[in-house]
Design a protein around this motif. Sequence first.
Motif, PDB file in Angstrom:
ATOM      1  N   LYS A  14       1.412   7.117  -6.731  1.00 11.90           N
ATOM      2  CA  LYS A  14       0.408   8.126  -7.063  1.00 11.90           C
ATOM      3  C   LYS A  14       0.940   9.532  -6.773  1.00 11.90           C
ATOM      4  O   LYS A  14       0.685  10.482  -7.526  1.00 11.90           O
ATOM      5  CB  LYS A  14      -0.886   7.882  -6.266  1.00 11.90           C
ATOM      6  CG  LYS A  14      -1.612   6.606  -6.654  1.00 11.90           C
ATOM      7  CD  LYS A  14      -2.898   6.414  -5.864  1.00 11.90           C
ATOM      8  CE  LYS A  14      -4.003   7.340  -6.337  1.00 11.90           C
ATOM      9  NZ  LYS A  14      -5.319   6.996  -5.748  1.00 11.90           N
ATOM     10  N   ARG A  54       2.007   1.862  -3.535  1.00  7.68           N
ATOM     11  CA  ARG A  54       0.964   2.406  -4.409  1.00  7.68           C
ATOM     12  C   ARG A  54       0.716   3.886  -4.102  1.00  7.68           C
ATOM     13  O   ARG A  54       0.546   4.696  -5.020  1.00  7.68           O
ATOM     14  CB  ARG A  54      -0.330   1.609  -4.265  1.00  7.68           C
ATOM     15  CG  ARG A  54      -0.256   0.191  -4.812  1.00  7.68           C
ATOM     16  CD  ARG A  54      -1.653  -0.378  -5.067  1.00  7.68           C
ATOM     17  NE  ARG A  54      -2.441  -0.432  -3.838  1.00  7.68           N
ATOM     18  CZ  ARG A  54      -2.515  -1.480  -3.041  1.00  7.68           C
ATOM     19  NH1 ARG A  54      -1.814  -2.578  -3.320  1.00  7.68           N
ATOM     20  NH2 ARG A  54      -3.276  -1.459  -1.961  1.00  7.68           N
ATOM     21  N   LEU A  55       0.672   4.234  -2.824  1.00 11.75           N
ATOM     22  CA  LEU A  55       0.452   5.627  -2.432  1.00 11.75           C
ATOM     23  C   LEU A  55       1.600   6.515  -2.919  1.00 11.75           C
ATOM     24  O   LEU A  55       1.370   7.636  -3.388  1.00 11.75           O
ATOM     25  CB  LEU A  55       0.313   5.733  -0.915  1.00 11.75           C
ATOM     26  CG  LEU A  55      -0.921   5.065  -0.302  1.00 11.75           C
ATOM     27  CD1 LEU A  55      -0.830   5.076   1.220  1.00 11.75           C
ATOM     28  CD2 LEU A  55      -2.205   5.762  -0.752  1.00 11.75           C
ATOM     29  N   LEU A  76       0.829  -1.195   0.000  1.00  4.69           N
ATOM     30  CA  LEU A  76       0.000   0.000   0.000  1.00  4.69           C
ATOM     31  C   LEU A  76       0.869   1.254   0.000  1.00  4.69           C
ATOM     32  O   LEU A  76       0.578   2.220  -0.714  1.00  4.69           O
ATOM     33  CB  LEU A  76      -0.925   0.007   1.216  1.00  4.69           C
ATOM     34  CG  LEU A  76      -1.816   1.250   1.393  1.00  4.69           C
ATOM     35  CD1 LEU A  76      -2.693   1.457   0.165  1.00  4.69           C
ATOM     36  CD2 LEU A  76      -2.668   1.125   2.650  1.00  4.69           C
ATOM     37  N   ALA A 128      -7.439   6.758   2.881  1.00  5.69           N
ATOM     38  CA  ALA A 128      -6.705   5.632   2.304  1.00  5.69           C
ATOM     39  C   ALA A 128      -6.035   4.801   3.396  1.00  5.69           C
ATOM     40  O   ALA A 128      -6.027   3.571   3.348  1.00  5.69           O
ATOM     41  CB  ALA A 128      -5.667   6.142   1.307  1.00  5.69           C
ATOM     42  N   SER A 176      -5.642   2.300  -1.654  1.00 10.40           N
ATOM     43  CA  SER A 176      -5.030   3.490  -2.251  1.00 10.40           C
ATOM     44  C   SER A 176      -6.037   4.340  -3.011  1.00 10.40           C
ATOM     45  O   SER A 176      -5.779   5.517  -3.283  1.00 10.40           O
ATOM     46  CB  SER A 176      -3.890   3.077  -3.191  1.00 10.40           C
ATOM     47  OG  SER A 176      -4.400   2.300  -4.278  1.00 10.40           O
ATOM     48  N   TYR A 233      -7.110   8.035  -1.969  1.00  9.88           N
ATOM     49  CA  TYR A 233      -6.070   9.064  -1.970  1.00  9.88           C
ATOM     50  C   TYR A 233      -6.043   9.789  -3.307  1.00  9.88           C
ATOM     51  O   TYR A 233      -5.858   9.172  -4.352  1.00  9.88           O
ATOM     52  CB  TYR A 233      -4.721   8.425  -1.671  1.00  9.88           C
ATOM     53  CG  TYR A 233      -3.531   9.355  -1.770  1.00  9.88           C
ATOM     54  CD1 TYR A 233      -3.561  10.630  -1.206  1.00  9.88           C
ATOM     55  CD2 TYR A 233      -2.362   8.952  -2.406  1.00  9.88           C
ATOM     56  CE1 TYR A 233      -2.467  11.472  -1.287  1.00  9.88           C
ATOM     57  CE2 TYR A 233      -1.253   9.777  -2.487  1.00  9.88           C
ATOM     58  CZ  TYR A 233      -1.309  11.046  -1.927  1.00  9.88           C
ATOM     59  OH  TYR A 233      -0.217  11.877  -2.017  1.00  9.88           O
TER      60      TYR A 233
END
Length: 306
Positions: free
Chosen positions: A106, A102-103, A99, A285, A291, A294
């Motif tokens: 982004k 992924r955050l 996670l 998130a 994710s 967010y």
Amino acid sequence: MSYHIVSIDAPDCSLSCRDGQLTCKSKEGDRSVPLEDVAAIIVTSFSASIHSKLLLEAAKQGIGLVICENFKPASLVLPANRSTDTLLTRAQAYIPAQLKERLWHKTIDAKCRNQLTLATEIAPGDERLERLAIYANSRRPTKEAECAKLFWRIYADHVAETDGFLRRRDGDGPNPLLNYGYAVLLSTILQNLFAIGLDPTFGICHVVRERSTPLAYDLMEPFRPCVDWRVAQWIRQNPGIENPEVTREFRQWVTGFPLEKIDWMELKLDVRGVIEGVTRSFREAVTTHQSGPYKPWTRTTTKWDG
């Protein structure tokens, strides 16, 4: 529902509570808002007085007070029940590695695209824009470094107007102006993190160091071009200065960037409002372990205001 983050910046103001209303009295007049609609109060005023009645009523409503010095949070006043609620802290402390990745992806995607739109604004005919666009829209693991390298070369040629400019914390040229602007941005991010209960010491990428706030550095990345643009405007309005200094006039100029209007989620809000929205989306998130909620800020147009 508590949803307002109230920012108090009026000089010589008095804050209190009466009949369930947060009241602010200043030379500009009296203003009030229902305390039940307030999530947090951020005090950036240099000479505000706070009545003990407000502290008590805010505690009953679960409202935190963030008291700042030079715009940087210096004190956090939390209700006893809120300060001992560890659910959000646990969620932050144990974010799964996948996670986090992924955050962070982004976040970097948004930063690179914002650098692209700003570079397009300051140098619309530059031949390097095509390559910058390829990097910004790619999935390359080194895209952040590659975009930064190209972006600062374009910035050097069209803003700093010198071949010798390098973006460094201890560098010359526009670097002192950029450093001061980033400090203002960092303070604004921290204000919102404290206001909604996120612990800035639990980041998703930046390294944890003593007395550091890695999450604030993480979330500020997509907003850095806002400072870059503000500094570019200042330099263009004050040409001929080889090594610009952080003067009183510049400080007044750059601290106004959080009030500039930008696009986010099909809305036009000031930077401060968008930062609040982004930090709230990050909080969701974290608490949902997904994710999707967010929404880092990505500029939807190539035209920068101001």
